[in-house]
Design an enzyme around this catalytic site. Sequence first.
Site, PDB file in Angstrom:
ATOM      1  N   GLY A  38      15.432 -71.697-113.380  1.00  0.00           N
ATOM      2  CA  GLY A  38      14.307 -71.081-114.069  1.00  0.00           C
ATOM      3  C   GLY A  38      13.059 -71.944-114.042  1.00  0.00           C
ATOM      4  O   GLY A  38      12.956 -72.876-113.255  1.00  0.00           O
ATOM      5  N   ALA A  39      12.075 -71.593-114.917  1.00  0.00           N
ATOM      6  CA  ALA A  39      10.728 -72.184-114.868  1.00  0.00           C
ATOM      7  C   ALA A  39      10.217 -72.028-113.436  1.00  0.00           C
ATOM      8  O   ALA A  39       9.828 -72.994-112.779  1.00  0.00           O
ATOM      9  CB  ALA A  39      10.732 -73.641-115.323  1.00  0.00           C
ATOM     10  N   LEU A  40      10.245 -70.806-112.977  1.00  0.00           N
ATOM     11  CA  LEU A  40      10.065 -70.529-111.551  1.00  0.00           C
ATOM     12  C   LEU A  40       8.646 -70.829-111.075  1.00  0.00           C
ATOM     13  O   LEU A  40       7.672 -70.609-111.785  1.00  0.00           O
ATOM     14  CB  LEU A  40      10.408 -69.061-111.266  1.00  0.00           C
ATOM     15  CG  LEU A  40      11.838 -68.659-111.625  1.00  0.00           C
ATOM     16  CD1 LEU A  40      12.088 -67.197-111.238  1.00  0.00           C
ATOM     17  CD2 LEU A  40      12.864 -69.560-110.962  1.00  0.00           C
ATOM     18  N   HIS A  41       8.578 -71.332-109.867  1.00  0.00           N
ATOM     19  CA  HIS A  41       7.296 -71.590-109.199  1.00  0.00           C
ATOM     20  C   HIS A  41       7.390 -71.017-107.785  1.00  0.00           C
ATOM     21  O   HIS A  41       8.404 -70.419-107.409  1.00  0.00           O
ATOM     22  CB  HIS A  41       6.975 -73.087-109.193  1.00  0.00           C
ATOM     23  CG  HIS A  41       8.097 -73.945-108.675  1.00  0.00           C
ATOM     24  ND1 HIS A  41       8.579 -73.844-107.387  1.00  0.00           N
ATOM     25  CD2 HIS A  41       8.872 -74.886-109.277  1.00  0.00           C
ATOM     26  CE1 HIS A  41       9.557 -74.703-107.208  1.00  0.00           C
ATOM     27  NE2 HIS A  41       9.773 -75.339-108.346  1.00  0.00           N
ATOM     28  N   GLY A  43       7.955 -72.301-104.997  1.00  0.00           N
ATOM     29  CA  GLY A  43       9.086 -72.761-104.181  1.00  0.00           C
ATOM     30  C   GLY A  43      10.291 -71.856-104.372  1.00  0.00           C
ATOM     31  O   GLY A  43      10.941 -71.436-103.405  1.00  0.00           O
ATOM     32  N   HIS A  44      10.579 -71.531-105.635  1.00  0.00           N
ATOM     33  CA  HIS A  44      11.685 -70.598-105.907  1.00  0.00           C
ATOM     34  C   HIS A  44      11.386 -69.229-105.286  1.00  0.00           C
ATOM     35  O   HIS A  44      12.269 -68.591-104.702  1.00  0.00           O
ATOM     36  CB  HIS A  44      11.862 -70.398-107.412  1.00  0.00           C
ATOM     37  CG  HIS A  44      12.205 -71.640-108.183  1.00  0.00           C
ATOM     38  ND1 HIS A  44      11.343 -72.218-109.082  1.00  0.00           N
ATOM     39  CD2 HIS A  44      13.326 -72.404-108.199  1.00  0.00           C
ATOM     40  CE1 HIS A  44      11.926 -73.275-109.634  1.00  0.00           C
ATOM     41  NE2 HIS A  44      13.112 -73.418-109.120  1.00  0.00           N
ATOM     42  N   GLN A  68      25.621 -80.303-114.942  1.00  0.00           N
ATOM     43  CA  GLN A  68      25.009 -81.123-113.892  1.00  0.00           C
ATOM     44  C   GLN A  68      23.993 -82.113-114.459  1.00  0.00           C
ATOM     45  O   GLN A  68      23.327 -82.826-113.719  1.00  0.00           O
ATOM     46  CB  GLN A  68      24.382 -80.258-112.794  1.00  0.00           C
ATOM     47  CG  GLN A  68      23.113 -79.523-113.186  1.00  0.00           C
ATOM     48  CD  GLN A  68      22.629 -78.605-112.071  1.00  0.00           C
ATOM     49  OE1 GLN A  68      23.268 -77.612-111.740  1.00  0.00           O
ATOM     50  NE2 GLN A  68      21.489 -78.931-111.468  1.00  0.00           N
ATOM     51  N   SER A 192       7.912 -78.507-108.264  1.00  0.00           N
ATOM     52  CA  SER A 192       9.125 -78.759-109.044  1.00  0.00           C
ATOM     53  C   SER A 192       8.882 -78.325-110.472  1.00  0.00           C
ATOM     54  O   SER A 192       7.780 -78.515-111.002  1.00  0.00           O
ATOM     55  CB  SER A 192       9.471 -80.253-109.022  1.00  0.00           C
ATOM     56  OG  SER A 192      10.435 -80.544-110.019  1.00  0.00           O
ATOM     57  N   ARG A 194       9.897 -79.818-112.844  1.00  0.00           N
ATOM     58  CA  ARG A 194       9.689 -81.052-113.613  1.00  0.00           C
ATOM     59  C   ARG A 194       8.260 -81.583-113.497  1.00  0.00           C
ATOM     60  O   ARG A 194       7.890 -82.475-114.264  1.00  0.00           O
ATOM     61  CB  ARG A 194      10.686 -82.132-113.185  1.00  0.00           C
ATOM     62  CG  ARG A 194      12.119 -81.798-113.585  1.00  0.00           C
ATOM     63  CD  ARG A 194      13.077 -82.964-113.393  1.00  0.00           C
ATOM     64  NE  ARG A 194      14.348 -82.729-114.060  1.00  0.00           N
ATOM     65  CZ  ARG A 194      15.465 -82.288-113.464  1.00  0.00           C
ATOM     66  NH1 ARG A 194      15.460 -82.034-112.165  1.00  0.00           N
ATOM     67  NH2 ARG A 194      16.562 -82.099-114.158  1.00  0.00           N
TER      68      ARG A 194
HETATM   69  P1  AMP Z   1      16.016 -75.596-109.454  1.00  0.00           P
HETATM   70  O1  AMP Z   1      15.547 -74.482-110.322  1.00  0.00           O
HETATM   71  O2  AMP Z   1      15.164 -76.819-109.522  1.00  0.00           O
HETATM   72  O3  AMP Z   1      17.494 -75.889-109.612  1.00  0.00           O
HETATM   73  O4  AMP Z   1      15.848 -75.085-107.962  1.00  0.00           O
HETATM   74  C1  AMP Z   1      16.444 -73.885-107.548  1.00  0.00           C
HETATM   75  C2  AMP Z   1      16.341 -73.768-106.056  1.00  0.00           C
HETATM   76  O5  AMP Z   1      14.967 -73.796-105.675  1.00  0.00           O
HETATM   77  C3  AMP Z   1      17.024 -74.931-105.321  1.00  0.00           C
HETATM   78  O6  AMP Z   1      17.673 -74.424-104.171  1.00  0.00           O
HETATM   79  C4  AMP Z   1      15.861 -75.810-104.955  1.00  0.00           C
HETATM   80  O7  AMP Z   1      16.092 -76.611-103.819  1.00  0.00           O
HETATM   81  C5  AMP Z   1      14.784 -74.779-104.683  1.00  0.00           C
HETATM   82  N1  AMP Z   1      13.445 -75.392-104.779  1.00  0.00           N
HETATM   83  C6  AMP Z   1      12.939 -76.061-105.845  1.00  0.00           C
HETATM   84  N2  AMP Z   1      11.711 -76.528-105.562  1.00  0.00           N
HETATM   85  C7  AMP Z   1      11.430 -76.144-104.294  1.00  0.00           C
HETATM   86  C8  AMP Z   1      10.323 -76.348-103.409  1.00  0.00           C
HETATM   87  N3  AMP Z   1       9.231 -77.021-103.788  1.00  0.00           N
HETATM   88  N4  AMP Z   1      10.387 -75.819-102.181  1.00  0.00           N
HETATM   89  C9  AMP Z   1      11.500 -75.136-101.766  1.00  0.00           C
HETATM   90  N5  AMP Z   1      12.573 -74.921-102.550  1.00  0.00           N
HETATM   91  C10 AMP Z   1      12.548 -75.413-103.793  1.00  0.00           C
END
Ligand code: AMP
Length: 287
Positions: A38-41, A43-44, A68, A192, A194
Amino acid sequence: MTGTFNLPPVVRTVADLRKQVAAWKREGLKVGLVPTMGALHNGHLELVRSVLKTADRVIASVFVNPIQFGPNEDLDAYPRMEAQDREKLASVGAHLLYVPTVSEMYPNGFASKVDVSGVSEGLCGGSRPGHFSGVATVVTKFLLQAAPDVAAFGEKDYQQLQVIKRLVQDLDIPVEIKGVPIVREEDGLALSSRNGYLSTEQRGIAPALYKVLQSTSTAIAQGTPVSDALAAGEQDLLNAGFDAVDYLELRCASSLVPMEAFDRPSCILVAARLGTTRLIDNLTFAP
Ligand code: AMP
């Protein structure tokens, strides 16, 4: 966010998820899965767009997976914003949002875990003990719950992607794993969830992470001994204002074994801290 997108329905139980997936499969539709915390951007959202190229229906999951996170990590502080996430998913055409509760995923008596040796060791597996076991366990559960034809993961979490490819192969899970290139800000900082923790000053320092990956890979490609290039890169990060470097390493791009010489497709991976925020990034390159 504005617009007239259809919000994807939300399911919160394994039973409801399976009911929807079974209905799609009866229609002969190809199903994709994008697991997130979540907290989608953007990249997601790129993962969703990428899966939509080959799947007819895309499920995004949002689950902040407690197993995790280490005891002193940011589990409680991790941003949770389901309504905004749902709107963003609607804007890229996701078809279903799966948001299980912790007790749905880990009911009383839950006692199993998935451990992937080799690729889980060192790097983030070294600085975050137990992290990849938590990731491998939750991803295995998601793949068994949703039974997708394809699932997408970002190269941003490069070691995680290799762990998932390994477990899918080892456990004969019938799914195609798609790696999606890192989406970055204009100044190079990898998107990210974060990044939102960073102060203005820290945000100014953060792009040095990618710059150092670039300069270190260039030095290695030009023949600088690997250990010298990595030591210089680590010092550059500290000089730029990072408070600590968890690791900066050169690994084989596919097996992740450590490399002392640059003789095959490689990945430089880094984790560094700005205050209490830990950022990761990586760069793949070949001789
Ligand atoms: P997270 O929510 O951080 O666990 O990320 C979920 C999915 O999004 C994971 O497969 C990450 O590798 C992918 N992800 C996160 N940030 C990016 C980014 N900047 N570019 C591409 N994929 C991303």
